[in-house]
Design a protein around this motif. Structure first.
Motif, PDB file in Angstrom:
ATOM      1  N   ALA A 125      -9.045   2.284  -2.396  1.00  0.00           N
ATOM      2  CA  ALA A 125      -9.791   2.032  -1.159  1.00  0.00           C
ATOM      3  C   ALA A 125      -8.911   1.356  -0.103  1.00  0.00           C
ATOM      4  O   ALA A 125      -8.907   1.757   1.060  1.00  0.00           O
ATOM      5  N   GLY A 183      -5.921   0.818   1.951  1.00  0.00           N
ATOM      6  CA  GLY A 183      -4.763   1.647   2.269  1.00  0.00           C
ATOM      7  C   GLY A 183      -4.506   1.637   3.760  1.00  0.00           C
ATOM      8  O   GLY A 183      -4.889   0.704   4.469  1.00  0.00           O
ATOM      9  N   LEU A 184      -3.883   2.709   4.222  1.00  0.00           N
ATOM     10  CA  LEU A 184      -3.589   2.790   5.658  1.00  0.00           C
ATOM     11  C   LEU A 184      -4.875   2.677   6.466  1.00  0.00           C
ATOM     12  O   LEU A 184      -4.887   2.152   7.577  1.00  0.00           O
ATOM     13  N   GLY A 185      -5.971   3.154   5.889  1.00  0.00           N
ATOM     14  CA  GLY A 185      -7.258   3.082   6.581  1.00  0.00           C
ATOM     15  C   GLY A 185      -7.633   1.657   6.956  1.00  0.00           C
ATOM     16  O   GLY A 185      -8.190   1.410   8.022  1.00  0.00           O
ATOM     17  N   TYR A 192      -1.017  12.129   4.677  1.00  0.00           N
ATOM     18  CA  TYR A 192      -1.016  10.709   4.316  1.00  0.00           C
ATOM     19  C   TYR A 192       0.403  10.334   3.867  1.00  0.00           C
ATOM     20  O   TYR A 192       0.925   9.280   4.221  1.00  0.00           O
ATOM     21  N   PHE A 215     -16.389   5.813   5.416  1.00  0.00           N
ATOM     22  CA  PHE A 215     -16.159   6.832   4.401  1.00  0.00           C
ATOM     23  C   PHE A 215     -14.697   6.900   4.010  1.00  0.00           C
ATOM     24  O   PHE A 215     -14.354   6.976   2.833  1.00  0.00           O
ATOM     25  N   PHE A 216     -13.826   6.875   4.992  1.00  0.00           N
ATOM     26  CA  PHE A 216     -12.400   6.965   4.693  1.00  0.00           C
ATOM     27  C   PHE A 216     -11.933   5.724   3.965  1.00  0.00           C
ATOM     28  O   PHE A 216     -11.218   5.793   2.965  1.00  0.00           O
ATOM     29  N   SER A 217     -12.351   4.588   4.458  1.00  0.00           N
ATOM     30  CA  SER A 217     -11.863   3.338   3.912  1.00  0.00           C
ATOM     31  C   SER A 217     -12.282   3.148   2.458  1.00  0.00           C
ATOM     32  O   SER A 217     -11.516   2.646   1.645  1.00  0.00           O
ATOM     33  N   SER A 273     -12.680   5.448   0.364  1.00  0.00           N
ATOM     34  CA  SER A 273     -12.202   6.593  -0.436  1.00  0.00           C
ATOM     35  C   SER A 273     -13.341   7.483  -0.926  1.00  0.00           C
ATOM     36  O   SER A 273     -13.331   7.958  -2.058  1.00  0.00           O
ATOM     37  N   LEU A 274     -14.337   7.704  -0.061  1.00  0.00           N
ATOM     38  CA  LEU A 274     -15.451   8.566  -0.456  1.00  0.00           C
ATOM     39  C   LEU A 274     -15.251   9.979   0.088  1.00  0.00           C
ATOM     40  O   LEU A 274     -14.533  10.176   1.058  1.00  0.00           O
ATOM     41  N   THR A 323     -12.376  11.113  -5.318  1.00  0.00           N
ATOM     42  CA  THR A 323     -11.427  10.136  -5.848  1.00  0.00           C
ATOM     43  C   THR A 323     -12.092   9.158  -6.811  1.00  0.00           C
ATOM     44  O   THR A 323     -11.618   8.940  -7.931  1.00  0.00           O
ATOM     45  N   SER A 333      -3.177   4.176  -2.642  1.00  0.00           N
ATOM     46  CA  SER A 333      -4.209   5.116  -2.184  1.00  0.00           C
ATOM     47  C   SER A 333      -3.782   6.548  -2.420  1.00  0.00           C
ATOM     48  O   SER A 333      -4.568   7.375  -2.883  1.00  0.00           O
ATOM     49  N   ILE A 341      -5.649   9.885  -4.266  1.00  0.00           N
ATOM     50  CA  ILE A 341      -5.994  11.162  -3.628  1.00  0.00           C
ATOM     51  C   ILE A 341      -5.429  12.309  -4.468  1.00  0.00           C
ATOM     52  O   ILE A 341      -6.063  13.345  -4.635  1.00  0.00           O
TER      53      ILE A 341
HETATM   54  N1  TRP Z   1      -9.178   4.717   1.369  1.00  0.00           N
HETATM   55  C1  TRP Z   1      -7.792   4.941   1.616  1.00  0.00           C
HETATM   56  C2  TRP Z   1      -7.380   4.187   2.868  1.00  0.00           C
HETATM   57  O1  TRP Z   1      -8.133   3.415   3.375  1.00  0.00           O
HETATM   58  C3  TRP Z   1      -7.405   6.375   1.709  1.00  0.00           C
HETATM   59  C4  TRP Z   1      -8.008   7.207   0.640  1.00  0.00           C
HETATM   60  C5  TRP Z   1      -7.707   7.214  -0.671  1.00  0.00           C
HETATM   61  C6  TRP Z   1      -9.060   8.131   0.797  1.00  0.00           C
HETATM   62  N2  TRP Z   1      -8.509   8.095  -1.348  1.00  0.00           N
HETATM   63  C7  TRP Z   1      -9.346   8.662  -0.464  1.00  0.00           C
HETATM   64  C8  TRP Z   1      -9.771   8.523   1.901  1.00  0.00           C
HETATM   65  C9  TRP Z   1     -10.390   9.559  -0.607  1.00  0.00           C
HETATM   66  C10 TRP Z   1     -10.799   9.438   1.753  1.00  0.00           C
HETATM   67  C11 TRP Z   1     -11.117   9.935   0.508  1.00  0.00           C
HETATM   68  O2  TRP Z   1      -6.300   4.351   3.351  1.00  0.00           O
END
Ligand code: TRP
Length: 508
Positions: free
Chosen positions: A24, A26-28, A105, A221-223, A225-226, A230, A318, A322
């Motif tokens: 979760a 990560g770069l986000g 990524y 959602f991105f943050s 990891s949904l 994953t 992260s 993925i």
């Molecule tokens: N959550 C990660 C981030 O914040 C990136 C990431 C990892 C991700 N697995 C994921 C984003 C699945 C979406 C879906 O950088």
């Protein structure tokens, strides 16, 4: 149902929590959150953000982990068992998007690595950070880093949960320590606390702006990891008795706390040095923040190197998640050895990352050192990230909610849960989440209808602003859209139709 013989399991609960929070965070959390929170007006961002956490984030986290843990299978197989072939198709579609997202990524991480080397060698500040980043984009060093970073991912994934666990046990605590160091440094700068006020003074005007809500929901959602299977893949390696309700909640909170303090670090610097935040998302982390660090009264180069190293390890924990998602899925469906599944994903992934990193794609017109010309990446991101995560979340909530039956899942999860899920959970997954995501998607599509290259670059996250290398290439956004949609839909169809699930063993 038979226990999959020899499927690998996490060595400890801590191992799983670290791996999931490493995914979760990560770069986000650093690159995108800082930029989004700024763009959407600091304090105005927090109400939608917390709403997104409780209404959408935590429930979907529990659903994604829950189907992985109860079915002990990666996303497509878990969806097939719970909701049939429609669900499996959705899952493969999301995994093809995961591979695309992994490609860029890792290209971003290659740029991070190159910037880190520039910081260590002391070249970062020679002509200003903007110029340095410009020259990094135009050079071929990131190409070498693409190989290095994919190679590291392969090493960290080589023996499944064992090597993932070893990696996250080092990197996840380390990134907290580094981030806390940066926050302390930021807050103790002159005027550093002003950034905190900007970030935390609620601004209720912003709440009326639909784009703020849309930004907060996509960010969440991105943050967390949904939407790419994953968390399902990671949870499929949990023992039968694991409590994913508590773990899912915990991982979500840890992720958002990290994001919070990353925001503090970034905003304290912005205010202390009166920096003008860049209009582009990437500019914030690649240029604006390092520029601020350059003004530290002492040890600026050290802190700059630390910042890029932090981005690198946060990104690596992260990216492995993925990549593990499709690897686990291929193994579950076709019974392949880990090395074979990993090799296939890597060959495709490296090729894609190289395309995104190729200097020719990044050709600048020389005027401005800001990250011009990363538009291919930008466009892929626009389609793969901007739509796929939310679409997957929407259909997943409907399928699990109505077809499998959310109360069935809820009962299964409550058996092991310390804090049991009430009927409200079903209402959220069956009705509220689908409605909320549909509204957000509708807004995205409406913005899309105002179709132009600028709109495509700007809507959603928009890495890129301004007139770039697209002159005369107006067909490109549409072409990319067509290739993306056609390719992923066809691929998902084929992957669903070929083979069947009679490789119950799966893992070793
Ligand atoms: N959550 C990660 C981030 O914040 C990136 C990431 C990892 C991700 N697995 C994921 C984003 C699945 C979406 C879906 O950088």
């Amino acid at each position: 149902m038979a226990e999959p013989a020899g499927r690998s399991v996490w060595g400890s609960k801590l191992g799983f929590v670290l791996a999931a929070s490493g995914s979760a965070i990560g770069l986000g959390n650093i690159v995108f959150f800082g930029a989004n929170a700024y763009r959407f007006g600091g304090g105005a961002f927090y109400v939608p953000y917390f709403a997104a956490l409780f209404v959408l984030g935590i429930p979907m986290m529990i659903v994604e982990m829950g189907i992985g843990q109860t079915q002990r299978r990666a996303f497509p197989s878990a969806m097939n068992r719970t909701t049939g072939q429609k669900g499996e198709f959705l899952a493969w579609w999301s995994l093809l998007n995961a591979i695309v997202i992994a490609m860029y990524y890792i290209t971003l991480l290659a740029w991070v690595g190159t910037m880190m080397v520039r910081a260590i060698t002391g070249a970062l500040y020679d002509d200003g950070v903007g110029a340095t980043f410009g020259s990094v984009l135009g050079s071929s060093v990131p190409v070498i880093f693409v190989f290095v970073i994919w190679g590291l991912n392969a090493v960290f994934l080589s023996r499944g949960t064992k090597t993932i666990e070893a990696t996250v046990k080092v990197f996840v605590p380390l990134m907290w320590v580094f981030m806390i160091l940066l926050v302390i440094r930021g807050l103790t700068l002159d005027n550093g606390l002003q950034g905190v006020w900007y970030l935390f003074t609620p601004n209720f005007k912003g709440i009326q702006d639909a784009s703020v809500w849309q930004g907060a929901f996509s960010q969440m959602f991105f943050s967390l990891s949904l939407g790419l299977g994953t968390m399902t893949a990671y949870a499929s390696y949990l023992p039968r008795k694991a409590d994913v309700v508590t773990n899912g909640g915990m991982v979500s909170f840890m992720n958002c706390s990290f994001e919070f303090i990353a925001g503090l670090a970034i905003f304290s610097m912005l205010f202390s040095f009166s920096l003008q935040p860049s209009s582009s998302t990437l500019g914030m982390s690649f240029v604006v923040v390092p520029t601020g660090i350059g003004e530290f009264p002492a040890a600026a180069t050290f802190f700059a190197a630390l910042f890029f190293f932090l981005l690198l390890i946060a990104g690596l924990t992260s990216s492995i998640s993925i990549i593990e998602s499709p690897v686990a899925a291929l193994r579950d469906k076709f019974g392949w050895a880990r090395s074979k599944a990993l090799a296939l994903v890597m060959v495709i992934g490296v090729a894609g990352s190289l395309v995104f990193a190729l200097p020719i794609m990044l050709q600048q017109d020389g005027k401005d050192a800001a990250p011009l010309g990363i538009s291919l990446l930008d466009l892929m991101d626009h389609w793969a990230f901007g739509y796929s995560l939310l679409i997957v979340g929407l259909v997943e909530a409907i399928l699990i909610g109505h077809v499998y039956g959310i109360d069935k899942l809820r009962a299964e999860l409550n058996e092991n849960a310390r804090f049991t899920l009430g009927p409200w959970f079903g209402v959220l997954v069956k009705w509220i989440i689908p409605v909320v995501i549909s509204v957000v998607l509708l807004f995205n599509v409406l913005a899309e209808l105002d179709i132009s290259i600028e709109a495509l670059g700007l809507a959603g996250r928009g890495f890129y602003e301004g007139d770039g290398p697209f002159d005369g290439l107006d067909f490109l956004p549409g072409l990319i859209f067509g290739v993306w949609l056609g390719g992923t839909v066809l691929g998902a169809f084929l992957l669903t139709r070929i083979g069947s699930y009679d490789h119950e063993g799966g893992d070793a």
